[in-house]
Design a protein around this motif. Structure first.
Motif, short mmCIF file in Angstrom:
data_model
loop_
_atom_site.label_atom_id
_atom_site.label_comp_id
_atom_site.label_asym_id
_atom_site.label_seq_id
_atom_site.Cartn_x
_atom_site.Cartn_y
_atom_site.Cartn_z
N LEU A 48 -11.49 -30.93 102.52
CA LEU A 48 -12.14 -31.54 103.68
C LEU A 48 -13.03 -30.52 104.39
O LEU A 48 -14.19 -30.81 104.73
N ARG A 49 -12.53 -29.31 104.59
CA ARG A 49 -13.30 -28.28 105.30
C ARG A 49 -14.50 -27.82 104.47
O ARG A 49 -15.58 -27.59 105.02
N TYR A 50 -14.35 -27.70 103.15
CA TYR A 50 -15.50 -27.34 102.32
C TYR A 50 -16.54 -28.46 102.33
O TYR A 50 -17.75 -28.20 102.33
N THR A 51 -16.09 -29.70 102.34
CA THR A 51 -17.01 -30.83 102.44
C THR A 51 -17.83 -30.72 103.73
O THR A 51 -19.05 -30.92 103.72
N TYR A 68 -17.16 -31.40 96.35
CA TYR A 68 -16.05 -31.29 97.29
C TYR A 68 -15.70 -32.65 97.89
O TYR A 68 -14.52 -32.95 98.14
N ARG A 69 -16.69 -33.49 98.13
CA ARG A 69 -16.41 -34.83 98.65
C ARG A 69 -15.61 -35.63 97.63
O ARG A 69 -14.65 -36.32 97.97
N SER A 70 -15.99 -35.53 96.37
CA SER A 70 -15.25 -36.22 95.31
C SER A 70 -13.82 -35.69 95.21
O SER A 70 -12.86 -36.46 95.09
N LYS A 71 -13.67 -34.37 95.28
CA LYS A 71 -12.34 -33.75 95.23
C LYS A 71 -11.49 -34.22 96.42
O LYS A 71 -10.33 -34.59 96.26
N ARG A 74 -10.38 -37.81 95.80
CA ARG A 74 -9.33 -37.91 94.79
C ARG A 74 -7.97 -37.46 95.35
O ARG A 74 -6.96 -38.12 95.15
N LEU A 75 -7.98 -36.32 96.04
CA LEU A 75 -6.73 -35.83 96.63
C LEU A 75 -6.22 -36.79 97.71
O LEU A 75 -5.02 -37.05 97.81
N GLY A 76 -7.13 -37.32 98.51
CA GLY A 76 -6.77 -38.27 99.56
C GLY A 76 -6.13 -39.53 99.00
O GLY A 76 -5.17 -40.06 99.56
N LEU A 77 -6.65 -39.99 97.87
CA LEU A 77 -6.08 -41.17 97.22
C LEU A 77 -4.64 -40.91 96.80
O LEU A 77 -3.77 -41.78 96.93
N LYS A 78 -4.37 -39.70 96.31
CA LYS A 78 -3.01 -39.36 95.85
C LYS A 78 -2.01 -39.26 97.00
O LYS A 78 -0.85 -39.61 96.85
N ILE A 79 -2.45 -38.72 98.15
CA ILE A 79 -1.48 -38.49 99.23
C ILE A 79 -1.64 -39.46 100.41
O ILE A 79 -0.90 -39.37 101.37
N GLU A 85 -15.76 -35.85 106.85
CA GLU A 85 -16.13 -34.58 107.44
C GLU A 85 -16.66 -34.76 108.86
O GLU A 85 -17.21 -35.79 109.20
N GLY A 86 -16.45 -33.73 109.67
CA GLY A 86 -17.02 -33.69 111.00
C GLY A 86 -16.20 -34.33 112.10
O GLY A 86 -16.64 -34.39 113.24
#
Length: 190
Positions: A48-51, A68-71, A74-79, A85-86
């Protein structure tokens, strides 16, 4: 806004200490190897911070934003996290994964805490979302909805539904709809 590399590094350093808790390298390695829940949350928050950082860049320097937005997604979907951002100032702490939804128009101050199963969003009739001050502690299951403002140092109790502004710093909000907990009411630990 994380528009410089120094601001990004400072933010990541500040937030990492809440997630990677092992004091020794061995303990930290174990946390990573067993995919500890705090590590999963940290990976999401770091993405999120890198995005946020790459969103602020210009020209070719902005290309990593897409990765980074895609990453992050993907991580958000899992957890179970939906954030953009922002929204959050530095110092965000998320204690539990699962079902945290934050509207992109919301603004959340520094050193705020989310305990899980939270919604910070609009009221469904307008796009306007909450503006939350610094050091606000948002309990498990608490929802903050609508074009409202929350002052600094407020604690929002578990399961509370906040639908109006509270501008008095340092109070505790409880109930549905949320109200200020008065001194002498059934306060645990006092």
């Amino acid at each position: 806004m994380l528009d410089t590399k120094n601001k990004l590094k400072e933010c990541l350093k500040r937030e990492k200490k809440y997630y990677i808790t092992g004091k020794k390298r061995h303990d930290q390695l174990v946390e990573w190897l067993v995919n500890d829940p705090s590590v999963r949350i940290w990976k999401y928050q770091k993405a999120l911070r890198y995005t946020e950082y790459y969103f602020c860049q210009k020209g070719i320097k902005r290309l990593p934003y897409l990765w980074y937005r895609s990453k992050r997604n993907r991580l958000g979907l899992k957890i179970g996290f939906e954030m953009v951002e922002g929204v959050f100032e530095p110092g965000l702490v998320i204690y539990h994964s699962g079902n945290i939804v934050v509207n992109g128009f919301a603004r959340v101050g520094e050193d705020c805490q989310l305990h899980g199963d939270n919604c910070i969003g609009n009221n469904g009739t307008t796009l306007e979302a909450p503006r939350i001050g610094n050091r606000v502690d948002i309990g498990v299951g608490a929802k903050i909805i609508g074009n409202i403002e929350i002052a600094d140092d407020i604690k929002i109790g578990a399961g509370a539904v906040v639908t109006k502004s509270f501008l008095t710093p340092g109070v505790t909000l409880v109930g549905i709809p949320a109200r200020i907990l008065k001194k002498g009411e059934n306060q645990i630990g006092e």
